[in-house]
Design an enzyme around this catalytic site. Structure first.
Site, PDB file in Angstrom:
ATOM      1  CG  ASP A 288      -7.591  -1.864  -2.801  1.00 30.69           C
ATOM      2  OD1 ASP A 288      -8.721  -1.384  -2.643  1.00 30.69           O
ATOM      3  OD2 ASP A 288      -6.546  -1.189  -2.707  1.00 30.69           O
TER       4      ASP A 288
ATOM      5  CG  HIS B 111      -2.041   0.972   1.149  1.00 25.91           C
ATOM      6  ND1 HIS B 111      -1.893   2.322   1.422  1.00 25.91           N
ATOM      7  CD2 HIS B 111      -3.350   0.799   0.809  1.00 25.91           C
ATOM      8  CE1 HIS B 111      -3.065   2.923   1.267  1.00 25.91           C
ATOM      9  NE2 HIS B 111      -3.954   2.029   0.895  1.00 25.91           N
TER      10      HIS B 111
END
Length: 426
Positions: A362, A305
């Site tokens: 995600d 991330h």
């Protein structure tokens, strides 16, 4: 704390330090240009705080995410999405009576203008659902002129309620239009998430029963996406709102920003990556090796991330929910099996572990949405549905702070002054 000094061209300038409640420090350069003639150059604003905010605290190095001071882990375990929405909007958790009133208000405002059906029907069946959602939200401006003044608190509150109440139905209508199914209406007897599920997947020819595990999992996903500080779409909502654009138009700008694959499209890219691997024979190790090869044009989507340098706290929470809902639904899907194998492989591989490239939110959200029967191109719509309370809260805060209109500076690198040459002489 001492001021920061800058020496330029024989002159010294002082700039105060601003320290947040979590001891984050920032240099207040509000008078930099007027005092020194200089501006800062910060492509992507990655080192620039555009505002002070009391909504969300994020520490990427330590893996911390808090809404209004409450750890995301506690909210995920004990709260509901509607309660979290109230918290973001008002700054405090509601009492039982306040929560009941808020839920009733959302239910009472959940019907969307009937004429918006014509807008959806004007789109081709193949239209991306984000295009339809953005157009519909912007069109709400025309149907809500009575609550469009950002300077009137009562109108701001009413606009907030209407948008929060109506976005789930607008999202479901995009799904219905693509499927050529009748547009549904919200069910005020159900909770927020259950009404969305029914209006999306229910049909007038048969009763629809909401699975409680599915409802809770989707509610949890919405909580995890409800806000994430000054990200691309939230910053877009704030900068558009700084022009005194109404809430509906400002949120439409956020929807447009979220649509970009570098922002809200990440979970869609996870599924597209899994389809690529599956269609190539399911040779997982081949693509793991490609991901390690810096010369290969391939990335494992859904790992690591930009903000979280250690772990994504949301991913830790959603992993358990992902395992539970997959076990409950007992879906035989080769892509879901492939995703589980990929997760296991990456978590055992020193290349990914040493670089802290763990599966992020995600990765798991894409798997869950697929298991729930939500089409891949609608994943970003689900992201928008979750992020809406954050957008609305930031728009409200921006107006309350009387933030000046956003107007970044630039360093011009084009041609210097030159004379016009008539076309016949060029």
């Amino acid at each position: 704390m001492a001021n920061i000094t800058l020496t330029h061209d024989g002159k010294t300038f002082e700039f105060p330090l601003t320290v947040g409640s979590e001891k984050e420090g920032g240099i207040d350069i509000g008078k930099l240009r007027s005092g020194s003639g200089l501006v800062t150059l910060d492509p992507g604003f990655v080192n620039t705080a555009s505002t002070t905010s009391s909504i969300t605290f994020l520490d990427g190095e330590k893996g911390i995410l808090r809404y209004r001071g409450y750890p995301i882990e506690q909210l995920a375990e004990h709260s509901s999405f509607v309660e979290v929405a109230y918290l973001l909007l008002h700054g405090e958790l509601p009492s039982a009576a306040q929560l009941a009133t808020f839920q009733q208000t959302l239910a009472a405002n959940s019907l969307v203008p009937e004429d918006l059906k014509h807008l959806y029907r004007a789109f081709p069946r193949t239209a991306h659902p984000m295009a339809m959602l953005g157009a519909a939200v912007n069109a709400l401006s025309a149907f809500n002129e009575d609550v469009s003044d950002p300077n009137v608190p009562a109108q701001v509150e009413a606009a907030s309620h209407r948008l929060l109440a109506q976005l789930p139905l607008l999202a479901s209508w995009g799904y219905k239009h693509a499927k050529n199914q009748p547009f549904a209406y919200p069910d005020a007897s159900l909770d927020y998430v259950s009404s969305f599920l029914k209006s999306t997947f229910g049909l007038p020819t048969a009763p629809y029963a909401v699975d409680d595990e599915v409802r809770r999992t989707l509610d949890l996903l919405l909580i995890l996406h409800a806000d994430h500080e000054q990200n691309c779409s939230t910053s877009t909502v704030r900068i558009v709102g700084s022009s005194k654009a109404n809430l509906f138009t400002s949120v439409n700008a956020g929807i447009s920003a979220l649509w970009g694959p570098l922002h809200g499209g990440a979970n869609q890219e996870v599924l597209e990556m899994l389809e690529l691997i599956h269609n190539d024979g399911g040779n997982l190790q081949k693509y793991v090796d490609l991901a390690k090869d810096k010369n290969a044009n391939f990335r494992l989507m859904g790992f690591g991330h930009r903000v979280y340098k250690n772990f994504d706290p949301r991913a830790k929470i959603i992993k358990g929910a992902c395992d539970r809902v997959l076990a409950k639904l007992k879906i035989d899907d080769p892509l879901l099996d492939l995703a589980k194998r990929l997760e296991e492989t990456a978590l055992k591989d020193d290349y990914f572990v040493s670089r802290k490239l763990y599966p992020n939110v995600d990765f798991y959200s894409g798997i869950i949405y697929r298991a729930l029967g939500i089409p891949t191109n609608m994943f970003t719509v689900m992201f928008a549905l979750g992020r809406l309370p954050g957008w609305v809260s930031h728009w409200r805060e921006m107006n309350a702070l009387k933030t000046p209109i956003g107007r970044p500076r630039q360093i011009y690198t084009g041609a210097t002054e030159r004379d016009y040459v008539p076309v016949a002489k060029r």
